[in-house]
Scaffold this active site. Structure first.
Site, PDB file in Angstrom:
ATOM      1  N   SER A 206      -0.469 -12.066  -3.979  1.00  0.00           N
ATOM      2  CA  SER A 206      -0.027 -11.368  -3.198  1.00  0.00           C
ATOM      3  C   SER A 206       1.513 -11.526  -2.466  1.00  0.00           C
ATOM      4  O   SER A 206       1.653 -10.588  -1.978  1.00  0.00           O
ATOM      5  CB  SER A 206      -0.012 -12.929  -1.893  1.00  0.00           C
ATOM      6  OG  SER A 206       0.554 -13.982  -2.518  1.00  0.00           O
TER       7      SER A 206
ATOM      8  N   HIS B 168      -6.087  -9.538   0.076  1.00  0.00           N
ATOM      9  CA  HIS B 168      -5.285  -8.547  -0.603  1.00  0.00           C
ATOM     10  C   HIS B 168      -6.292  -7.764  -1.497  1.00  0.00           C
ATOM     11  O   HIS B 168      -5.164  -5.973  -1.421  1.00  0.00           O
ATOM     12  CB  HIS B 168      -4.392  -8.787  -1.485  1.00  0.00           C
ATOM     13  CG  HIS B 168      -3.430  -9.689  -0.544  1.00  0.00           C
ATOM     14  ND1 HIS B 168      -2.634  -9.837   0.653  1.00  0.00           N
ATOM     15  CD2 HIS B 168      -3.316 -10.853  -0.544  1.00  0.00           C
ATOM     16  CE1 HIS B 168      -1.844 -10.553   1.257  1.00  0.00           C
ATOM     17  NE2 HIS B 168      -2.207 -11.310   0.411  1.00  0.00           N
TER      18      HIS B 168
ATOM     19  N   LYS C   3      -6.903 -10.042   7.339  1.00  0.00           N
ATOM     20  CA  LYS C   3      -5.362  -9.094   7.043  1.00  0.00           C
ATOM     21  C   LYS C   3      -6.177  -7.500   6.631  1.00  0.00           C
ATOM     22  O   LYS C   3      -6.320  -6.603   7.799  1.00  0.00           O
ATOM     23  CB  LYS C   3      -5.547  -9.108   5.188  1.00  0.00           C
ATOM     24  CG  LYS C   3      -4.339 -10.521   5.033  1.00  0.00           C
ATOM     25  CD  LYS C   3      -4.831 -11.459   3.734  1.00  0.00           C
ATOM     26  CE  LYS C   3      -3.578 -12.460   3.711  1.00  0.00           C
ATOM     27  NZ  LYS C   3      -4.340 -13.422   4.381  1.00  0.00           N
TER      28      LYS C   3
END
Length: 658
Positions: free
Chosen positions: A448, A476, A507
């Site tokens: 991250s 991610h 996300k």
């Protein structure tokens, strides 16, 4: 009763001594305390040890000296200078005419492993080894409160200091003990004596200072000195403290004002918010204080902040789906049909058709039998890992894993082994050392902060070879890497090979929540065992609907992922053209600054110019490794990214001499 003495010492080459502790415990508690003291050694704020010594000795009951704990008084002081005035007052009470000189010598003990043994009258140092000092050992607290005692495997400054002080000053030739902890996060110290007990002084150093040391004030002959040293180093002592005496709040308190001591009757003079205010002020001084930035528009490539249009370069909404019209329209439809809330936990009344539809869609997207949705990605990791691993198991965790993985490991009763970042050779060495034990290898898929990608082929190969579960956090990675945004497995052409695929809906998918995809056995087990799933009210049907529609768009419109990947390549190239080091295959591009103050200034200059990109600082990254963490969206234009790269380079140069 059979008892054992346990001593733990931890150190490394850089910091020297890191941590130390000891216990005198019944035989039946030996195993659990060994594990707790090892955990304490491995997770100390001063760093990772490269040497841990654990010494265990049998202790006969007749060898133990039982002592009542000293009476405790807490004195509230507002500064280290005021705290030192209190120490001087008490030294003078003991009739010591050279009190100021004693305080000056105290500083010489700051780098010692043990205590300075000081002649109280001549100020002659009496310890045989001046570098090591005198270490008072073989002591512990004995209390009727078993539950509190069982928690003492962790650090309890007050209890441990009270035990040590009680033992030390009960030798007839010790007049007093002075102590400041070397823990950077603990500013309290004390002076102790048989005459006035244990006087706890709330501030004796500044927050963040690693300096600390202790002095034993001695009065007697050389022969008595030798007897005193033997007592301090060899006599087994158990200190008896009642249940209500286990915290400083349970004892009498006084205040220090204008250099005078006086008692407060019927009130508590300690400002209950003082510690928080001091810590916040320390964060400000270290350029680590965080302030909330309120965005006045939907999350998208351009946002409104303080009435200005800003280019968003920090959002995790990588495919810009938070404000996507098709997603909003579908969510609005579901809102009108199913309402705003779920009404309960998933196992009671909180599972609706929107929840099961999303889980089915996630399972298809990831190529798995089933999926299970948690309230957040953090709740997924902190719930799944303790659920799957138990005492006796081993968890192998990458050193740069997300905080939610770290917390999940800590909450389990398994042994956690941290391996060097993406280093499969180091991982295998550590697995071989524990071969034959059940466990889990867990890693971020895309890390991250640095934006680099897990060595998935190596990790899966080791997990399968040694019979360990493999778990990848794709927070991610999903929607970002792989030809169609399906994440790490697609990126490495390893579809279906990871045992546990965890991810988030917050996300690239642009909604809220976390999820786990895997076998039917896995998801059914989690439904019945994972506490963060069982005991949380489920997410609203609106959130589930938004995530489902966003997932469908990612599948049907692969151009979104393609454009994001093009933007990543373009932006990194633009940064390099301007002399800024940048290289990433993911939407996270770290721009390393170093000093926290400079990172804050660079970020502020960029914000002034309309580029929303905050500074990332400790504790998110190590001290001195502050950065800008650029995060791209599929909807950024090439022109916007070129302008941003130029502005970043200019801001770094401008703030270089600040």
């Amino acid at each position: 009763m059979n008892r054992y003495s346990i001593k733990m010492r931890a150190s490394n080459k850089e910091e020297g001594h890191i941590s130390g502790a000891e216990k005198i415990i019944p035989e039946e508690e030996l195993e659990q305390y060994c594990a707790r003291l090892l955990t304490r050694a491995l997770r100390h704020s001063k760093g990772k040890p490269d040497f841990i010594n654990l010494k265990i000795e049998a202790v006969r009951e007749e060898e133990i000296l039982h002592l009542p704990a000293l009476k405790v008084t807490t004195i509230a002081t507002s500064s280290p200078e005021e705290g030192m005035e209190v120490v001087l007052d008490y030294l003078r009470r003991l009739g010591l005419e050279r009190a100021e000189e004693i305080l000056a010598l105290w500083k010489q003990s700051y780098c010692m492993r043990g205590a300075m043994l000081l002649d109280a009258d001549t100020l002659r140092r009496l310890e045989p080894d001046r570098d090591r000092g005198i270490r008072a050992t073989y002591m512990d607290m004995e209390t009727e409160d078993a539950e509190r005692q069982s928690a003492c495997g962790g650090k309890n400054h007050f209890n441990e200091a009270l035990v040590l002080a009680t033992k030390v000053v009960n030798h007839p030739n010790i007049l007093a003990e002075l102590c400041i902890s070397d823990d950077p996060d603990y500013v309290t110290g004390y002076i102790a004596s048989r005459e006035f007990g244990y006087v706890r002084i709330t501030t004796l150093k500044g927050l963040g200072s690693p300096l600390g040391g202790r002095i034993f004030l001695f009065r007697g002959t050389d022969g008595e000195r030798d007897d005193c040293i033997r007592y301090l180093q060899q006599q087994k002592v158990l200190v008896h403290v009642g249940d209500k005496a286990s915290t400083p709040a349970a004892h009498s308190r006084v205040s220090h004002e204008s250099g005078k001591l006086y008692e407060r009757k019927g009130t508590n003079p300690v400002d209950k918010w003082k510690r928080m205010e001091e810590e916040l002020q320390a964060l400000r001084e270290q350029h680590l204080y965080r302030e909330i930035k309120v965005i006045e528009s939907p999350q998208r490539a351009h946002v409104r902040y303080r009435g200005r249009d800003m280019l968003m370069l920090a959002s995790n909404s990588y495919l810009d789906l938070c404000d996507e019209a098709q997603v909003k329209a579908y969510a609005a439809k579901v809102l009108m049909e199913y309402g705003t809330g779920s009404g309960g936990s998933r196992l009671t009344t909180g599972t609706g058709i929107c929840h099961t539809q999303l889980e089915d869609a996630l399972a298809r997207f990831k190529g798995r039998e089933a999926a299970i949705v948690f309230n957040t990605g953090f709740a997924a990791n902190s719930g799944v890992i303790p659920c799957l691993c138990r005492e006796g198991d081993v968890i192998y965790s990458d050193e740069k894993n997300h905080a939610s993985i770290i917390d999940g490991c800590r909450q389990s009763r398994a042994e956690t082994v941290v391996y060097r970042h993406n280093d499969m050779a180091d991982l295998e060495r550590k697995i071989r050392e524990r071969q034959g034990r059940q466990g889990l290898i867990v890693s971020d898929g895309v890390f991250s902060m640095d934006g680099d990608i897990v060595n998935l082929p190596g990790l899966v190969e080791l997990a399968d070879a040694y019979g360990l579960l493999s778990m990848i956090d794709e927070a991610h990675a999903t929607g970002v890497i792989g030809d169609t945004g399906r994440g790490c497995e697609e990126h490495f052409h390893m579809e279906g090979q990871v045992d546990i695929l965890m991810g988030t809906l917050s996300k690239a998918i642009g909604a809220e929540g976390g999820y786990v995809c895997g076998s039917r056995t896995l998801t059914e087990y989690l439904k019945n065992k994972a506490r963060s799933y069982i005991f949380s009210t489920s997410l609203s049907p609106v959130t589930m609907a938004a995530a489902k529609r966003a997932l469908e768009l990612i599948e049907k419109e692969p151009w979104r992922v393609e454009r994001l990947q093009e933007n990543i390549s373009h932006f990194c190239g633009q940064l390099r053209e301007h002399g800024v080091e940048a290289d990433s295959e993911t939407a996270i591009i770290p721009i390393r600054i170093g000093e926290e103050e400079k990172a804050v200034k660079v970020s502020a200059r960029l914000m002034e110019q309309g580029f929303f990109i905050p500074a990332i600082r400790y504790p998110t990254v190590k001290k001195g490794e502050a950065m800008l963490r650029a995060a791209l969206m599929a909807t950024h234009t090439k022109e916007e990214l070129a302008a941003a790269a130029a502005a970043i380079a200019e801001a770094i140069d401008y703030c270089g001499g600040c």
